[in-house]
Design a protein around this motif. Structure first.
Motif, PDB file in Angstrom:
ATOM      1  N   ALA A 259       2.255 -17.715  -2.404  1.00 51.35           N
ATOM      2  CA  ALA A 259       3.169 -16.846  -2.610  1.00 51.35           C
ATOM      3  C   ALA A 259       2.105 -15.262  -1.952  1.00 51.35           C
ATOM      4  O   ALA A 259       2.923 -14.367  -2.242  1.00 51.35           O
ATOM      5  CB  ALA A 259       3.262 -16.290  -3.582  1.00 51.35           C
ATOM      6  N   GLY A 260       0.921 -15.639  -1.808  1.00 51.10           N
ATOM      7  CA  GLY A 260       0.830 -14.279  -1.330  1.00 51.10           C
ATOM      8  C   GLY A 260       1.172 -13.120  -0.641  1.00 51.10           C
ATOM      9  O   GLY A 260       1.207 -12.351  -1.128  1.00 51.10           O
ATOM     10  N   ARG A 261       1.968 -13.821   0.714  1.00 47.51           N
ATOM     11  CA  ARG A 261       2.660 -12.602   1.368  1.00 47.51           C
ATOM     12  C   ARG A 261       3.461 -11.944   1.434  1.00 47.51           C
ATOM     13  O   ARG A 261       4.385 -11.721   1.487  1.00 47.51           O
ATOM     14  CB  ARG A 261       2.872 -13.611   2.997  1.00 47.51           C
ATOM     15  N   ALA A 262       4.191 -12.939   0.359  1.00 46.30           N
ATOM     16  CA  ALA A 262       5.610 -12.880  -0.533  1.00 46.30           C
ATOM     17  C   ALA A 262       5.294 -11.383  -1.620  1.00 46.30           C
ATOM     18  O   ALA A 262       6.436 -10.913  -2.239  1.00 46.30           O
ATOM     19  CB  ALA A 262       6.426 -14.199  -0.695  1.00 46.30           C
ATOM     20  N   GLY A 263       3.987 -12.172  -2.444  1.00 47.71           N
ATOM     21  CA  GLY A 263       3.791 -11.631  -3.958  1.00 47.71           C
ATOM     22  C   GLY A 263       2.747 -10.094  -4.005  1.00 47.71           C
ATOM     23  O   GLY A 263       2.687 -10.014  -4.937  1.00 47.71           O
ATOM     24  N   ILE A 264       1.932 -10.632  -2.741  1.00 44.89           N
ATOM     25  CA  ILE A 264       1.220  -9.140  -2.966  1.00 44.89           C
ATOM     26  C   ILE A 264       1.405  -7.973  -1.523  1.00 44.89           C
ATOM     27  O   ILE A 264       1.678  -8.663  -0.399  1.00 44.89           O
ATOM     28  CB  ILE A 264       0.164  -9.151  -2.716  1.00 44.89           C
ATOM     29  N   ALA A 265       1.530  -6.966  -2.088  1.00 43.55           N
ATOM     30  CA  ALA A 265       1.971  -6.050  -0.571  1.00 43.55           C
ATOM     31  C   ALA A 265       0.554  -5.546  -0.218  1.00 43.55           C
ATOM     32  O   ALA A 265      -0.472  -5.314  -1.219  1.00 43.55           O
ATOM     33  CB  ALA A 265       3.051  -4.977  -0.519  1.00 43.55           C
ATOM     34  N   VAL A 266       0.011  -5.345   1.296  1.00 45.71           N
ATOM     35  CA  VAL A 266      -0.593  -5.054   1.438  1.00 45.71           C
ATOM     36  C   VAL A 266      -0.150  -2.829   2.353  1.00 45.71           C
ATOM     37  O   VAL A 266       0.604  -3.663   3.130  1.00 45.71           O
ATOM     38  CB  VAL A 266      -2.053  -5.095   2.015  1.00 45.71           C
ATOM     39  N   ALA A 267      -0.929  -2.059   2.317  1.00 48.12           N
ATOM     40  CA  ALA A 267      -0.273  -0.763   2.474  1.00 48.12           C
ATOM     41  C   ALA A 267      -1.268  -0.037   3.124  1.00 48.12           C
ATOM     42  O   ALA A 267      -2.552  -0.837   2.606  1.00 48.12           O
ATOM     43  CB  ALA A 267       0.282  -0.112   1.387  1.00 48.12           C
ATOM     44  N   SER A 268      -1.887   0.965   3.981  1.00 49.70           N
ATOM     45  CA  SER A 268      -2.515   1.513   4.285  1.00 49.70           C
ATOM     46  C   SER A 268      -2.580   2.616   4.222  1.00 49.70           C
ATOM     47  O   SER A 268      -1.263   3.388   4.987  1.00 49.70           O
ATOM     48  CB  SER A 268      -2.900   1.296   6.040  1.00 49.70           C
ATOM     49  N   PHE A 269      -3.062   4.092   3.370  1.00 46.88           N
ATOM     50  CA  PHE A 269      -3.064   5.233   3.997  1.00 46.88           C
ATOM     51  C   PHE A 269      -3.623   5.786   5.327  1.00 46.88           C
ATOM     52  O   PHE A 269      -3.936   6.847   5.474  1.00 46.88           O
ATOM     53  CB  PHE A 269      -3.629   6.108   3.016  1.00 46.88           C
ATOM     54  N   ALA A 270      -4.146   4.560   6.358  1.00 44.91           N
ATOM     55  CA  ALA A 270      -5.279   5.098   7.218  1.00 44.91           C
ATOM     56  C   ALA A 270      -4.628   4.853   8.476  1.00 44.91           C
ATOM     57  O   ALA A 270      -5.731   4.723   9.695  1.00 44.91           O
ATOM     58  CB  ALA A 270      -6.656   4.637   6.926  1.00 44.91           C
ATOM     59  N   SER A 271      -3.402   5.203   9.012  1.00 39.25           N
ATOM     60  CA  SER A 271      -3.385   5.100   9.609  1.00 39.25           C
ATOM     61  C   SER A 271      -3.877   3.286  10.754  1.00 39.25           C
ATOM     62  O   SER A 271      -4.098   3.889  12.470  1.00 39.25           O
ATOM     63  CB  SER A 271      -4.110   6.230  10.895  1.00 39.25           C
ATOM     64  N   ASP A 272      -3.404   2.818  10.153  1.00 42.29           N
ATOM     65  CA  ASP A 272      -3.499   1.116  10.934  1.00 42.29           C
ATOM     66  C   ASP A 272      -2.770   0.704  11.845  1.00 42.29           C
ATOM     67  O   ASP A 272      -1.221   1.044  11.739  1.00 42.29           O
ATOM     68  CB  ASP A 272      -3.946   0.300   9.326  1.00 42.29           C
ATOM     69  N   PRO A 273      -2.862   0.219  12.223  1.00 42.89           N
ATOM     70  CA  PRO A 273      -1.672  -0.685  13.071  1.00 42.89           C
ATOM     71  C   PRO A 273      -0.560  -0.995  12.297  1.00 42.89           C
ATOM     72  O   PRO A 273      -1.051  -1.371  11.026  1.00 42.89           O
ATOM     73  CB  PRO A 273      -1.888  -2.320  13.894  1.00 42.89           C
ATOM     74  N   PRO A 274       0.846  -1.520  12.486  1.00 46.14           N
ATOM     75  CA  PRO A 274       1.962  -2.222  11.483  1.00 46.14           C
ATOM     76  C   PRO A 274       1.218  -3.580  10.697  1.00 46.14           C
ATOM     77  O   PRO A 274       0.461  -3.900  11.307  1.00 46.14           O
ATOM     78  CB  PRO A 274       2.624  -2.702  12.386  1.00 46.14           C
ATOM     79  N   LEU A 275       1.262  -3.347   9.848  1.00 48.47           N
ATOM     80  CA  LEU A 275       1.012  -4.461   8.453  1.00 48.47           C
ATOM     81  C   LEU A 275       2.352  -5.569   8.475  1.00 48.47           C
ATOM     82  O   LEU A 275       3.749  -4.827   8.754  1.00 48.47           O
ATOM     83  CB  LEU A 275       0.566  -3.910   7.492  1.00 48.47           C
ATOM     84  N   ALA A 276       1.809  -6.824   7.687  1.00 52.03           N
ATOM     85  CA  ALA A 276       2.812  -7.272   7.302  1.00 52.03           C
ATOM     86  C   ALA A 276       3.847  -7.432   6.502  1.00 52.03           C
ATOM     87  O   ALA A 276       4.803  -7.918   5.647  1.00 52.03           O
ATOM     88  CB  ALA A 276       3.071  -8.912   7.740  1.00 52.03           C
TER      89      ALA A 276
END
Length: 332
Positions: free
Chosen positions: A265-282
């Motif tokens: 359930a990780g990809r649906a249950g945990i959001a990963v975000a970035s302050f640091a100008s990363d490529p787009p995330l899922a």
């Protein structure tokens, strides 16, 4: 008015725009509408302002190079490389080289620099301090903080705090309540690092929805996949539902670790975000600082500072934006 006394500030006052917008309009760079560009050029002609390209040619004849100074611990990150390409590309249009400065030894190389762009300088950064004392024009990208009260000619900043708060609020609207900020070790003293920590702590303690909690975790430079996987497992065990990364590259590693850890359930249950100008995330939003244009903007400001040296000027870079994952709007 004598043409030699007319400055960008004079033109900016005439048209009621910022110095940066006027500079970009005259140089043909940046996100300036055709209507604004024509209005600025008309005002410059009326006042007798010497065109940007001609002025640069006149003032760079004796300047063989400008300098680029970035944090040693982060210089191999994609953001800094793309930023440096933006600086070098803009300087090349003036016929000027860009020299990568590596530590204090760069100051004794003997090469005459017309000015220097310093990205994310640390508190009392020794290279920036020495340059300012030597009266070399410095554009600081991110605040340069000096215990001696020294100031860069120009400080250029993205609107980090606004973008970071917006990112956190988007996660909050998605129902995230248990946040972790992942960053690098505390010996990195740039204003970006300290400001990101402050925004995160202020928002998770009292600025966001009720029921929030926030914690921080630091990593050594170039963390191993095993260390990131271990951090993801521990976050899952603590019930964390949003990981916000303050170092470029860490968010991508975190998403990969979620898949490798095998949390169904990780990809649906945990959001990963970035302050640091990363490529787009899922799984979460990313702050894109448009580093190449950011670098070119810094170079144009340095060009102006070499001709008309200000002290303590401040300019906002308006090219930052938030990028959401495709389909993220439908995430529960």
């Amino acid at each position: 008015m004598n043409p030699r006394t007319v400055t960008l500030i004079d033109v900016a006052r005439r048209v009621g725009l910022s110095r940066t917008t006027v500079s970009e309009a005259l140089s043909g760079k940046g996100r300036v509408s055709d209507e604004t560009r024509e209005r600025v050029r008309a005002a410059a002609d009326e006042l007798g302002y010497v065109g940007n390209r001609l002025a640069r040619q006149l003032r760079t004849r004796s300047i063989g190079a400008i300098g680029y100074h970035g944090p040693l611990e982060a210089r191999d990150l994609e953001f800094y490389m793309r930023f440096a390409f933006g600086v070098a590309g803009e300087a090349l249009t003036w016929g000027v080289d860009t020299v990568l400065m590596v530590g204090e030894d760069s100051l004794s190389s003997g090469r005459q620099l017309g000015g220097v762009i310093a990205v994310d300088p640390g508190v009392d950064d020794p290279v920036v301090t020495a340059l300012i004392r030597a009266q070399v024009p410095v554009v600081a990208v991110g605040r340069y903080e000096s215990s001696e009260g020294l100031r860069a000619a120009v400080t250029l900043e993205a609107r980090h705090a606004e973008l970071q708060k917006d990112l956190l609020e988007r996660l909050g609207r998605k129902g995230c309540r248990r946040f972790e900020l992942w960053g690098m070790s505390a010996d990195i003293t740039s204003a970006f690092v300290s400001d990101a920590q402050h925004v995160f702590e202020a928002w998770t303690s009292k600025g966001g929805p009720s029921g929030l909690s926030g914690a921080t975790r630091t990593f050594a430079k170039n963390p191993t996949p095993e260390s990131v996987q271990r951090a993801v497992r521990e976050a899952l065990d603590r019930g964390v539902d949003a990981i916000v990364c303050g170092v470029q590259g860490l968010a991508t590693q975190a998403e990969q670790a979620l898949a490798q850890v095998g949390d169904s359930a990780g990809r649906a249950g945990i959001a990963v975000a970035s302050f640091a100008s990363d490529p787009p995330l899922a799984t979460g939003p990313v702050i894109d600082l448009s580093p190449r244009e950011y670098g070119a903007t810094a170079a144009r400001l340095l060009s102006d500072a070499m001709a008309e040296p200000p002290v303590g000027a401040h300019v906002w870079f308006e090219g930052g934006r938030l990028v959401d994952p495709q389909g993220w709007g439908q995430r529960a």
